[in-house]
Design an enzyme around this catalytic site. Structure first.
Site, PDB file in Angstrom:
ATOM      1  N   LYS B  94      54.991 -24.569   6.096  1.00 59.55           N
ATOM      2  CA  LYS B  94      53.904 -24.712   7.066  1.00 59.55           C
ATOM      3  C   LYS B  94      52.590 -24.832   6.300  1.00 59.55           C
ATOM      4  O   LYS B  94      52.352 -24.077   5.351  1.00 59.55           O
ATOM      5  CB  LYS B  94      53.884 -23.477   7.975  1.00 59.55           C
ATOM      6  CG  LYS B  94      52.844 -23.505   9.086  1.00 59.55           C
ATOM      7  CD  LYS B  94      52.933 -22.223   9.918  1.00 59.55           C
ATOM      8  CE  LYS B  94      52.011 -22.239  11.113  1.00 59.55           C
ATOM      9  NZ  LYS B  94      52.098 -20.981  11.903  1.00 59.55           N
ATOM     10  N   SER B 170      52.416 -22.003  16.787  1.00 60.28           N
ATOM     11  CA  SER B 170      51.741 -22.974  15.958  1.00 60.28           C
ATOM     12  C   SER B 170      52.631 -23.631  14.910  1.00 60.28           C
ATOM     13  O   SER B 170      52.278 -24.683  14.387  1.00 60.28           O
ATOM     14  CB  SER B 170      50.550 -22.316  15.256  1.00 60.28           C
ATOM     15  OG  SER B 170      51.001 -21.300  14.377  1.00 60.28           O
ATOM     16  N   SER B 194      54.220 -17.498  16.807  1.00 59.75           N
ATOM     17  CA  SER B 194      54.155 -18.842  16.229  1.00 59.75           C
ATOM     18  C   SER B 194      55.375 -19.274  15.430  1.00 59.75           C
ATOM     19  O   SER B 194      55.495 -20.440  15.074  1.00 59.75           O
ATOM     20  CB  SER B 194      52.910 -18.980  15.350  1.00 59.75           C
ATOM     21  OG  SER B 194      51.777 -19.205  16.153  1.00 59.75           O
TER      22      SER B 194
END
Lengths: 119, 521
Positions: B94, B170, B194
Site C-alpha cells: 500500500k 482505504s 481500512s
C-alpha cells in the site's frame, strides 16, 4: 492567535455550528489557502460531522472514568524501551537533500520568514 | 478453473520453490503478465478518472526491484540457502509505506514527487523473508476514506467483482490487486477498518493485528493511536504466513510491543472444537445515515449479510464451536462519533509536517513570506479529505472544546475497551459482519464525509479497543458481490483468530468477473 469571540460563545450553546468566522479561524490555524467553492464544501461537511459527533454528548460517563489513549495497555514487560537520545552519523544526508524543493549550497531556501526586529 | 501461477496461494509458491518445481522469476513474470492483462494502467496524478477498463490497483510498479529480488531468491535456492518464509511471493505494498528508491505518495499530490530515503520496517521484514515488492498499491489519500475514491491518482481502483463498484478503502488497490491475481499478498493498514472493509468488498482475507503487533516505522501516519499495518491475502494461511514475517518489536517504533511472536501456522488446521464464539445484537442493530435522506436512523443489516452471519455461526457450530448469543457491547454504537474526534485530532497533528519546505510539493510561483508558502503548498497539495480532517482536528481539540469532544471521545474509548474485556471473559472471540452492506457503487457515497465514515461502523470498535480482528470471505450476495465476516479476539490472540478464520473461510472457486473478461473463466 486569540480565537474570535464567536468561537468562545458558541461553546456555551448546546447546538454548535461552525460559522463562517470560526471557519476562517480554523483555516488560518490549519495554514490552508482555499477557494470559495472548496471552502463552502468543507464547512458544510464539517457541520454535518459535528451533527454526527453530537451523539457523544448524550452518553452518561462516570466522573471517574479514565481516558484511554490507546486500546492495548503496555506492561513493564511489553513496553519497548526508548532508544537513547544520541546523535549518530547518517549516510542519508544527500538523499534527504535531494527531496528538498529548493536548495542552495546545501541550505534549504524559503521565502522571507515573518519576524519582528528586537530593539 | 485451473489456477494460473499468479493465482497460487503464497504458501504453495514457497513450497514449490523449495522443491524446485517453480522459480521466483517464473512466479514474478506470471504475475507481471497478469498485471499486463487486467490492470489497464495504474493511477496517475491528473489521470483520466474514467480511464481505460481495468482494475487500476497500482500507482507505481517496481518491476526492476522485484526482478532483482527474484534473482536473489533463485540464487539462494540454487546455493541451498534458506530463501525465507515468503520466498518468491509477489507483494503489493500500500502506497502509505516508505520504500527507498520508489515514490511514496500516500495517494496525494503533496507527496507525489517524494522518494523516501529509507524503507518501512514491515517492508524490510517482508523483503528479508524473500518477498518480491511488485509495486505500490493505490489508496484513499493519506488513507482517508472507505472507497479509494479520494486518491489523487486516477483512475482509482475498481472492484474486480464489478467495475461499477468500489473496492473499498482505504486499502482498495491492495484488496483489488490480491483479488485479481496481481499480487499474492498485500501489505495494508487499518485505522478504522481500512484492511478489513476492502478485504470484505473484494472477497479476500484481511487482518488488523493487535495495536503494536506490527511496527509502524516508515508508515506515513494517520491516527497514531489506531494505525495498524497488517496482511491481506487470498486465504487465511497466507495471511498468517505474512504476519509471521512482519510481527514483532522494533527499535524504531516505541509502540511495537515486546510480546513474543507465536507460530501462526502450526495450529492453523486445528479447528474450533470447544472454542466459544460470541454474537452481539449490538453488531446487528445499527444506527447509520439513511441512504436517501442522510439522517441517522436505526437500520438492519443487508439481508444477505444477516443470513451470512447466521450461516457462519452454524458453520462454526457444526465444527464444534460453542456459539454464545446475546453478548452485549453497548458502547460500540459510539465507535464512529468517537472516531470522528480522535482520528481528526491525530490526523491534524500528523499532517502539519507537510509544508512545502523539506520535501514533497511546493507551490509554484512567488510567495510573499514563509506562511504564504505553507498556505499555498498545503492548499494546492492536499485534496479535500485531508483538509477536512485537519480542520475538524483543529476544531475539536481547541482549548474551549477539548473537554466536550476530545477528552470525552477518549473516555468513550475506555467504555468500548471495557465492553470487549467483559465479552472476552465469556467468549474466545466475537463474530460479526465486517460491513453493514456489500460494496457500494462508485460515486454513490463519495463526497458525503459522514456517510462514508459510517462504512466503518462495524470495524472501528476493534481499532478503539486495540484488539486483533480478521475479515474472512464467506460468499457472495445476490448481485454477486463478496460478503465478509470478521472475528475479533483479545489482545495478541492472532494465532487463535487465524485458526478460527481457517475453519470459517469459504474460498471462491471462480475468478472475479473483471478477471474472467480478460483471461477467461
Amino acid at each position: 492567535m486569540a480565537p474570535p469571540e464567536d468561537l468562545v460563545t458558541k461553546t456555551q450553546q448546546s447546538d454548535p455550528t461552525i460559522s463562517s468566522e470560526i471557519f476562517r479561524h480554523l483555516v488560518r490555524l490549519a495554514a490552508l489557502e482555499l477557494d470559495d467553492e472548496e471552502a463552502e464544501y468543507l464547512r458544510r461537511e464539517l457541520n454535518q460531522q459535528l451533527q454526527a459527533i453530537r451523539d457523544l454528548e448524550s452518553i452518561e460517563l462516570p466522573t471517574d472514568l479514565p481516558i484511554t489513549s490507546h486500546g492495548v495497555p503496555y506492561s513493564s514487560e511489553t513496553r519497548p524501551g526508548l532508544r537513547q537520545d544520541r546523535a549518530e552519523p547518517s549516510d542519508k544526508a544527500d538523499a534527504i537533500l535531494e527531496q528538498v524543493p529548493e536548495v542552495e549550497e546545501r541550505f534549504i531556501v524559503v521565502p522571507d520568514i515573518p519576524h519582528t526586529e528586537l530593539e | 478453473m485451473s489456477a494460473e501461477i499468479c493465482e497460487l496461494p503464497a504458501h504453495e509458491i514457497v513450497a514449490r520453490l523449495r522443491t524446485g518445481d517453480l522459480t521466483a522469476e517464473v512466479v514474478l513474470e506470471a504475475t507481471l503478465a497478469r498485471i499486463e492483462a487486467v490492470e489497464g494502467g495504474g493511477g496517475a496524478l491528473n489521470g483520466d478518472p474514467n480511464g481505460a477498463n481495468g482494475i487500476h490497483a497500482y500507482i507505481t510498479l517496481a518491476e526492476e526491484r522485484a526482478r532483482a529480488q527474484a534473482r536473489a531468491v533463485d540464487r539462494a535456492l540454487e546455493a541451498g540457502d534458506n530463501p525465507g518464509l515468503l520466498a518468491g511471493v509477489p507483494v503489493a505494498v500500500k502506497d502509505i509505506f516508505c520504500v527507498s528508491g520508489i515514490a511514496s505518495t500516500a495517494g496525494s499530490k503533496i507527496l507525489a514527487n517524494f522518494v523516501s530515503p529509507y524503507t518501512a520496517t514491515p517492508v524490510v521484514r517482508l523483503e528479508a523473508a524473500g518477498a518480491l515488492t511488485i509495486g505500490k498499491a493505490n489508496l484513499d489519500e493519506f488513507t482517508y476514506g472507505s472507497s479509494n475514491e479520494s486518491s489523487a491518482f486516477l483512475p482509482t481502483p475498481r472492484n474486480p467483482w464489478s467495475a461499477g463498484h468500489v473496492p473499498g478503502g482505504s486499502s482498495g488497490g491492495s484488496a483489488a490487486a490480491v483479488a485479481a491475481g496481481e499480487a499474492a499478498l498485500s501489505l495494508g493498514t487499518d485505522t478504522s477498518g481500512s484492511i478489513r472493509q476492502p478485504a470484505a468488498f473484494c472477497g479476500i482475507v484481511g487482518m488488523k493485528p493487535t495495536y503494536g503487533r506490527v511496527s509502524r516505522y516508515g508508515m506515513i501516519a494517520f491516527a497514531s493511536s489506531l494505525d495498524c499495518p497488517g496482511p491481506m491475502a487470498r486465504n487465511v494461511k497466507d495471511a498468517g504466513l505474512m504476519l509471521l514475517a512482519m510481527a514483532g518489536a522494533d527499535a524504531f517504533d516505541a509502540t511495537a510491543a515486546k510480546v513474543p511472536v507465536e507460530d501462526y501456522l502450526d495450529q492453523i488446521e486445528g479447528g474450533v472444537r470447544g472454542m466459544r464464539i460470541g454474537l452481539s445484537p449490538d453488531f446487528s442493530r445499527l444506527r447509520y445515515p439513511d441512504a436517501d435522506t442522510g439522517e441517522l436512523r436505526e437500520q438492519v443489516l443487508q439481508p444477505e449479510i444477516e443470513k451470512a452471519l447466521l450461516e457462519s455461526a452454524e458453520r462454526l457450530a457444526e465444527q464444534g464451536a460453542e456459539i454464545v448469543e446475546g453478548v452485549d457491547l453497548p458502547a460500540v454504537q459510539y465507535g464512529i462519533p468517537a472516531y470522528f474526534v480522535i482520528s481528526r485530532v491525530e490526523a491534524a497533528s500528523n499532517l502539519h509536517r507537510y509544508d512545502g519546505v523539506k520535501y514533497g510539493y511546493r507551490s509554484e510561483g512567488e510567495a510573499a513570506d514563509l506562511f504564504e508558502l505553507y498556505r499555498k503548498s498545503r492548499g494546492q497539495g492536499f485534496g479535500s479529505q485531508p483538509k477536512l480532517r485537519i480542520l475538524m482536528g483543529m476544531y475539536v481539540s481547541g482549548e474551549q472544546y477539548e473537554k466536550r469532544y476530545y477528552e470525552r471521545a477518549l473516555r468513550v474509548r475506555t467504555l468500548i475497551r471495557r465492553d470487549f474485556e467483559r465479552a472476552f471473559e465469556r467468549v474466545d472471540a466475537m463474530l460479526a459482519p465486517t460491513t453493514p452492506t456489500t460494496a457500494f457503487e462508485i460515486g454513490g457515497i463519495y463526497g458525503d464525509s459522514v456517510a462514508m465514515q459510517y462504512a466503518d461502523l462495524l470495524t472501528v470498535p476493534a481499532n478503539h479497543a486495540g484488539i486483533p480482528a480478521i475479515s474472512i470471505p464467506t460468499g457472495l450476495d445476490d448481485s454477486g458481490l463478496p460478503i465478509g465476516m470478521q472475528l475479533m479476539g483479545p489482545d495478541f490472540t492472532e494465532r487463535r483468530l487465524l485458526r478460527m478464520g481457517r475453519a470459517l473461510e469459504q474460498l471462491q472457486e471462480s475468478r472475479p468477473p473483471l478477471v474472467q473478461e480478460r483471461v477467461g473463466a
